[in-house]
Design an enzyme around this catalytic site. Structure first.
Site, PDB file in Angstrom:
ATOM      1  CD  GLN A 163      -3.314  -0.347   0.668  1.00 55.13           C
ATOM      2  OE1 GLN A 163      -3.402   0.862   0.488  1.00 55.13           O
ATOM      3  NE2 GLN A 163      -4.305  -1.164   0.411  1.00 55.13           N
ATOM      4  N   GLY A 214       4.062   1.510  -0.800  1.00 55.63           N
ATOM      5  CA  GLY A 214       4.828   1.514  -2.045  1.00 55.63           C
ATOM      6  C   GLY A 214       4.032   2.101  -3.200  1.00 55.63           C
ATOM      7  CD  GLN A 263      14.892  -5.446   3.725  1.00 55.40           C
ATOM      8  OE1 GLN A 263      14.786  -4.296   4.160  1.00 55.40           O
ATOM      9  NE2 GLN A 263      13.887  -6.080   3.154  1.00 55.40           N
ATOM     10  CG  ASN A 268       5.945   1.154  12.031  1.00 53.79           C
ATOM     11  OD1 ASN A 268       6.835   1.964  12.230  1.00 53.79           O
ATOM     12  ND2 ASN A 268       4.756   1.497  11.595  1.00 53.79           N
ATOM     13  CG  HIS A 281       6.905   5.808  13.879  1.00 49.59           C
ATOM     14  ND1 HIS A 281       6.003   6.842  13.787  1.00 49.59           N
ATOM     15  CD2 HIS A 281       6.373   4.788  13.169  1.00 49.59           C
ATOM     16  CE1 HIS A 281       4.972   6.457  13.039  1.00 49.59           C
ATOM     17  NE2 HIS A 281       5.176   5.211  12.659  1.00 49.59           N
TER      18      HIS A 281
END
EC number: 1.1.1.37
Length: 328
Positions: free
Chosen positions: A15, A17, A114, A133, A189
């Site tokens: 979404q 992206g 990653q 998140n 966050h």
């Protein structure tokens, strides 16, 4: 025309992206004179790869003059090859009955992989923004997994909290968002973040004095900003994707192109400023110039602010402890 730069985006068919890629390709993130090559990563699942193909077809169909090339892949080493910018959007959402500790560990695995891939193949100057998140801790894990890249290259997205806070303050004070300067968000966050308008001004006038309502600050403003994501899920049935993509564009644009002395909020590895232990990925007020950010120094931290900053720091320390065995 400048040489194209390589922009890697993970979770590219999701979404966020979908709200993000077209804006990057149109030049909103890096400027209307900067061609981009999009390097798009999605999980190795047929449905996700098919969806990614569809998104790439749509990007083709926009005929963006700045879109100099595109690849779609399920291999992080292909997606991050020579990347100048990396937006790590994809992460595992929390499922029913899943504890936060489980979520941290599942995402830990993703961001270790990653981080290692970035370490191996990305440009040595790559600017990394973690959106997925728990963003601060995922960014910390990626940073720790990429020992050959400078720690300062890794950031977490606090800009959505920052933008949410801007609008709430503007509405309360009866001013427009564009006139507000020197607002910031400290910490994680998450609902523990501390949005702080003590130094903020609108047209040179103090917003703290203009609003002058400590009860609103504590009981309305902070909970509204902190729980805004949940409120949007409740209203829309889906999580905030367009506003998150918008915040990612803002964060990267300001980092790349500079803020002209204006404060913005970025989650960055602490250098020890304001008593935040070194290396903790923490939201700070920053200014940016020539592709580098600087934490704003010398701000007074009053008793209420110290309490709130410690509260969000404690949460980050707990998250860090939960994944301590996963990173060196």
């Amino acid at each position: 025309m400048k040489q194209p730069v390589r922009v890697a985006v993970t979770g590219a068919a999701g979404q966020i992206g979908y709200s993000l890629l077209f804006r990057i390709a149109s030049g909103e993130m890096l400027g209307k004179d900067q061609p981009v090559i999009l390097q798009l990563l999605e999980v190795p699942v047929e449905k996700a790869q098919q969806a990614l193909k569809g998104v790439m077809m749509e990007l083709d169909d926009c005929a963006f003059p700045l879109l100099a090339g595109m690849i779609g892949t399920d291999d992080p080493k292909v997606a991050f090859k020579d990347a100048d910018y990396a937006l790590l959007v994809g992460s595992r959402p929390r499922g029913p009955g899943m504890e936060r500790a489980d979520l941290l560990k599942v995402n830990g695995e993703i961001f270790i992989g990653q981080g290692q891939a970035l370490n191996e193949v990305a440009s040595r100057d790559v600017k990394v923004l973690v959106v997925g998140n728990p963003a601060n801790t995922n960014a910390y894990i990626a940073m720790k997994s990429a020992p050959d890249l400078p720690a300062k290259n890794f950031t977490a997205m606090l800009r959505l909290d920052h933008n949410r806070a801007l609008t709430q303050v503007a509405q309360k004070a009866g001013v427009v968002v564009a006139d507000i300067e020197k607002l910031t968000v400290w910490g994680n966050h998450s609902p523990t973040m501390y949005a702080d308008y003590r130094f903020a001004t609108a047209n040179g006038e103090s917003l703290k004095d203009k609003i002058n309502d400590p009860a609103w600050n504590k009981d309305v403003f902070l909970p509204t900003v902190g729980k805004r994501g949940a409120a949007i899920i409740e209203a829309r049935g889906l999580s905030s994707a367009a506003s998150a993509a918008n915040a990612a564009i803002d964060h990267m644009r300001d980092w790349a192109l500079g803020t002209n002395g204006k404060w913005v909020t970025m989650g960055v590895p602490s250098d020890g400023s304001y008593g935040i232990p070194e290396g903790v990925m923490f939201g700070f007020p920053v200014t940016t110039e020539n592709g580098e950010y600087k934490i704003v120094q010398g701000l007074e931290i009053d008793e209420f602010s110290r309490e709130r900053i410690n509260f969000t720091l404690n949460e980050l320390e707990e998250e860090r402890a939960a994944i301590a065995d996963m990173v060196k």
